[in-house]
Structure formats: structure tokens, C-alpha cells
Write an enzyme that holds these catalytic residues in place. Structure first.
Site, PDB file in Angstrom:
ATOM      1  N   ASP A  25      41.859  31.220  22.995  1.00  0.00           N
ATOM      2  CA  ASP A  25      40.623  31.161  23.770  1.00  0.00           C
ATOM      3  C   ASP A  25      39.661  30.189  23.097  1.00  0.00           C
ATOM      4  OD1 ASP A  25      39.366  33.304  26.039  1.00  0.00           O
ATOM      5  OD2 ASP A  25      37.900  32.114  24.951  1.00  0.00           O
ATOM      6  N   LYS A  62      48.080  36.352  46.773  1.00  0.00           N
ATOM      7  CA  LYS A  62      46.870  36.864  46.120  1.00  0.00           C
ATOM      8  C   LYS A  62      45.634  36.531  46.950  1.00  0.00           C
ATOM      9  CE  LYS A  62      44.127  38.524  42.995  1.00  0.00           C
ATOM     10  NZ  LYS A  62      44.009  37.965  41.642  1.00  0.00           N
ATOM     11  N   ARG A 120      40.614  42.144  52.134  1.00  0.00           N
ATOM     12  CA  ARG A 120      39.576  43.074  51.683  1.00  0.00           C
ATOM     13  C   ARG A 120      38.184  42.552  52.031  1.00  0.00           C
ATOM     14  NH1 ARG A 120      40.087  48.197  49.810  1.00  0.00           N
ATOM     15  NH2 ARG A 120      38.579  47.851  48.148  1.00  0.00           N
ATOM     16  N   CYS A 172      37.374  37.849  42.164  1.00  0.00           N
ATOM     17  CA  CYS A 172      38.483  37.755  43.122  1.00  0.00           C
ATOM     18  C   CYS A 172      37.999  37.748  44.567  1.00  0.00           C
ATOM     19  CB  CYS A 172      39.465  38.907  42.909  1.00  0.00           C
ATOM     20  SG  CYS A 172      40.432  38.782  41.394  1.00  0.00           S
TER      21      CYS A 172
END
Length: 430
Positions: free
Chosen positions: A33, A225, A232, A279
Site C-alpha cells: 500500500d 459486479k 440495488r 460500490c
């Protein structure tokens, strides 16, 4: 070839739990990272995010020597890329509207970072939620950086027999707050650019995944995905639009939805102050940007959900007017507004794309006497939004005149109902 060492690029809400799960299975895991603080925290056996049970798994993995973090990629047998895929606004000339476009620069930088340490037989998996075609682009970027190795081409121009490095896409499909359990139990969609890329990916994930690993191609895996989260988003948009209609008709939307859901084939979701997170609030734009003229329903759902925070702020303005009407001796500067919740969903600390953050930021500009915020999942009372005072739940209940419930954290549900004017966007006081 077995996977003795696994590297996870990006140690955020998905990357760190994934790295920890591999390490818990006694695999050597190298987490990478760019955030030095995150690297140092992990190497102490601690975590820099809030996720139930993850702290114990990371501590054990680091203590036993199976997990370490670094800022520079090292050689490994498999590389999982879990970096952000934000979006940027661009003008759609055909519709004259601003449509966010996916920003793949983080994926490209991650690809270029691991390229020098790749070797024949390695596997590279893109876990970052991505627009259709991103995995193929990643393979091209890797091939450009390492011309001495062969990678699968966008049209599968290489046969499996002469590919040196396998490339696949496997999107994460987990719920914040339940990531550890769902990483193990959920099915995984595996989209390799070639059949061998898929097979190698399944072999890797079966290290800890108990759910089924379902094989498809890379483009379908990417679209899967995006489809899940766009579905949703559309469903939430219906609930949010319904809440606005019911407000005008003086109908309790939560009672209405409860009654409607008694029908055996109806399952309406719950409305709220908007849609947040990395998301659902983001992924539909990946579809819209690629097919702006065809994704009409998906686009409209995004507009409905993105407009809900402004509707909530308008409700606060009406509440201020009501307070002044009931208290003619008071002025706007005498009003204290308490906002409950800053995270994008209940019982987590994640502020990404949070509608609550947007709402509280706008309330802070209304020139009232004081704006308080309560977020029990953030450590300490550090100022998160300029001009907004972080405080405790009890203090907010005692001092505020107007209470704005934005997130259904368990602490708020368990507490008594505050006194004063209440704007409940989650229906916990219904």
C-alpha cells in the site's frame, strides 16, 4: 505451480481482509500500500479500518510471520489488485449532461508497480470493481511494461500454452461489517481472459473460499459486479422516490412499505437519505458512461438517489422555520442541530461517498448557532467536517433543538428518542 507467496496490492476495506484470510491459511502474504501509516499499523499487528473480527486475524497473521506490509511490491506467485476505482466527471456531448467516467489510473499504477517483479508462471487478478474491458487493459499495460513475458491478449490471441502470466478478474462481493465471513462463504465469479487463467484463479481462491467459484470470461465478470450494484441502486431509488411522494401525501412510508411487503411477491427496500459507499453509489456510472444512451433506467435511478440529500437538507430548512415559529423569541443563531451518523451505512466507519457527510456539510452552511455530529464508529471526537462539532450521543440529545437521523447505527436504535424536532430519514422512530 503452487501459490507459496501471495501479494495483495491495496490494503483497504477489501485488500486487507483478503490478505488476512490467505495468511490465516498459512500462506506467506505480502501486502502493498502507498499509505505508510497503514503499512506501519499492519506491521504492528493492528488494523487501520473498522471491521469485526479482522483485528484478531491480522494480529495472529503478523505475529506468526505469515503477513507483512510494505510500500514496494516484492516477488510473489500471485498478485491481487484491490485499489480504488473512483470516477471523474466528463460531458456527454450527445446528452449535454455530466456523466462520471471511471478513473483507471490506480489500476494502471498498480500494474506498473508489480510488473518489474513478475515472472513466468505468475497470476495477476484484478479485484477492483471495474468497467467492462478493464482487465484486458491491465493485461496490455503489463505486457507493455514487460515485453520479455507473454500475457493473454484482449481477443485471446495467445493460446494457454504460451502465456507466461495468467490474468483474470474476480470482483469482491462482500458487505462491510460482515467482510470476514462473506469472503469465506460467498460464491466468487471468476473471469479469466483464457480458460487457464480462470482455472488458476479458482485454485488460488479455494485456499479459503468455501462458496462456489463460478467461471465465466473477464468481461462478464466485470459486468456481473456492476449489474448487482446497479440493480440495488434501482431498487433503492424506487424506495427513495416513494418516500418523497409519501411525504407530500402525509403517509408514513415505512408503514406503507411494511404493508406492501406482505404481498408474497413484493420486497420493497427501505428508503434513506441517499446512497453511499464505494460500490452502489459508484458502479452504475461505469455502465452509464459506457452506454449512456441505453442505460436510461440505471441513469435515472442514480439521479433520484443523488438528489435525496438535497431533499433532506430542505427538510432541515423547514424544521428551522418551524422552530422559529414555535419560539418567536429565538433567532437562527440560537438553534443547535444534531446530526446522527456520518458513515454510508450502519455500524461501520466507512465515509466513502456517504450521503450523510454531504448532508451534514450542507447543514453546516445554514448559519445556525451550532451543528453537532455523532458518529460512534469513529475513534475520538476529531473534526471531520469544517464547522461541525463532533460530540457524544448523550450530549447531542441534551443540547440540540433539531435532530437529524441519517444512519441507523445500533447505538441510535437502542437509545431513547430525543426531545425536539426530529427528521428521521431511516424510520427508526416510526
Amino acid at each position: 505451480m503452487s501459490f507459496n507467496t501471495i501479494s495483495v496490492i491495496g490494503l483497504g476495506y477489501i485488500g486487507l481482509p483478503t490478505a488476512a484470510m490467505f495468511a490465516s491459511c498459512k500462506k506467506n502474504v505480502i501486502g502493498v500500500d502507498v499509505n505508510q501509516h497503514a503499512v506501519d499499523t499492519i506491521n504492528r499487528g493492528e488494523i487501520h479500518i473498522v471491521e469485526p473480527d479482522l483485528d484478531m486475524i491480522v494480529h495472529a497473521a503478523v505475529t506468526e510471520g505469515y503477513l507483512k506490509a510494505t510500500t514496494v511490491p516484492e516477488p510473489a506467485d500471485a498478485f491481487l489488485i484491490a485499489v480504488p476505482t473512483p470516477f471523474k466527471s466528463t460531458l456527454n456531448k450527445e446528452s449535454d449532461s455530466e456523466i462520471p467516467e471511471p478513473d483507471l489510473s490506480y489500476i494502471k499504477k498498480a500494474s506498473e508497480a508489480i510488473a518489474p517483479v513478475l515472472k513466468k508462471g505468475d497470476l495477476v487478478i484484478l479485484e477492483s470493481t471495474s468497467p467492462v474491458g478493464a482487465t484486458e487493459k491491465m493485461a496490455v499495460w503489463l505486457a507493455a511494461a514487460r515485453p520479455d513475458l507473454t500475457f493473454p491478449g484482449p481477443e485471446s490471441s495467445y493460446s494457454d500454452t504460451n502465456i507466461d502470466v495468467n490474468v483474470a478478474h474476480c470482483p469482491e462481493r462482500v458487505l462491510p461489517g460482515h467482510v470476514v465471513r462473506e469472503l469465506v462463504e460467498n460464491d466468487r465469479v471468476i473471469g479469466g481472459i483464457t480458460a487457464k487463467c480462470s482455472a488458476r484463479s479458482v485454485e488460488l481462491y479455494k485456499t479459503f473460499v468455501q462458496g462456489e467459484c463460478v467461471i465465466t470470461n473477464a468481461r462478464t465478470a466485470e459486468m456481473a459486479k456492476l449489474t448487482e450494484n446497479s440493480c440495488r441502486d434501482v431498487q433503492i431509488a424506487f424506495a427513495n422516490e416513494l418516500s418523497i411522494i409519501c411525504d407530500k401525501l402525509d403517509i408514513d412510508v415505512w408503514e406503507l412499505i411494511s404493508l406492501a411487503n406482505r404481498h408474497p411477491r413484493i420486497n420493497i427496500l427501505q428508503p434513506g437519505p441517499g446512497v453511499g459507499g464505494h460500490c452502489i453509489a459508484v458502479d452504475p456510472w461505469f455502465i452509464i458512461s459506457g452506454q449512456p444512451n441505453e442505460a436510461k433506467l440505471i441513469h435515472q435511478a442514480r439521479l433520484v438517489n443523488d438528489s435525496k440529500p438535497a431533499w433532506v437538507v430542505n427538510k432541515v430548512k423547514h424544521a428551522i422555520a418551524d422552530f422559529l415559529l414555535l419560539n418567536p423569541n429565538k433567532s437562527v443563531s440560537d438553534i443547535t442541530i444534531a446530526c446522527y451518523g456520518l458513515a454510508f451505512k450502519a455500524d461501520i466507519d466507512d465515509l466513502r461517498e456517504s450521503p450523510a457527510m454531504q448532508i451534514v456539510g450542507e447543514i453546516s452552511k445554514l448559519n445556525v448557532g451550532s451543528v453537532l455530529a455523532v458518529e460512534p464508529n469513529l475513534k475520538g471526537l476529531v473534526e471531520v467536517i469544517s464547522g461541525v462539532t463532533m460530540t457524544s450521543l448523550s450530549s447531542a440529545h441534551s443540547n440540540a433543538n433539531i435532530h437529524v437521523l441519517l444512519v441507523e447505527h445500533s447505538q441510535f436504535i437502542e437509545a431513547d428518542k430525543p426531545a425536539g424536532i426530529i427528521i428521521d430519514t431511516k424510520g427508526i422512530y416510526k
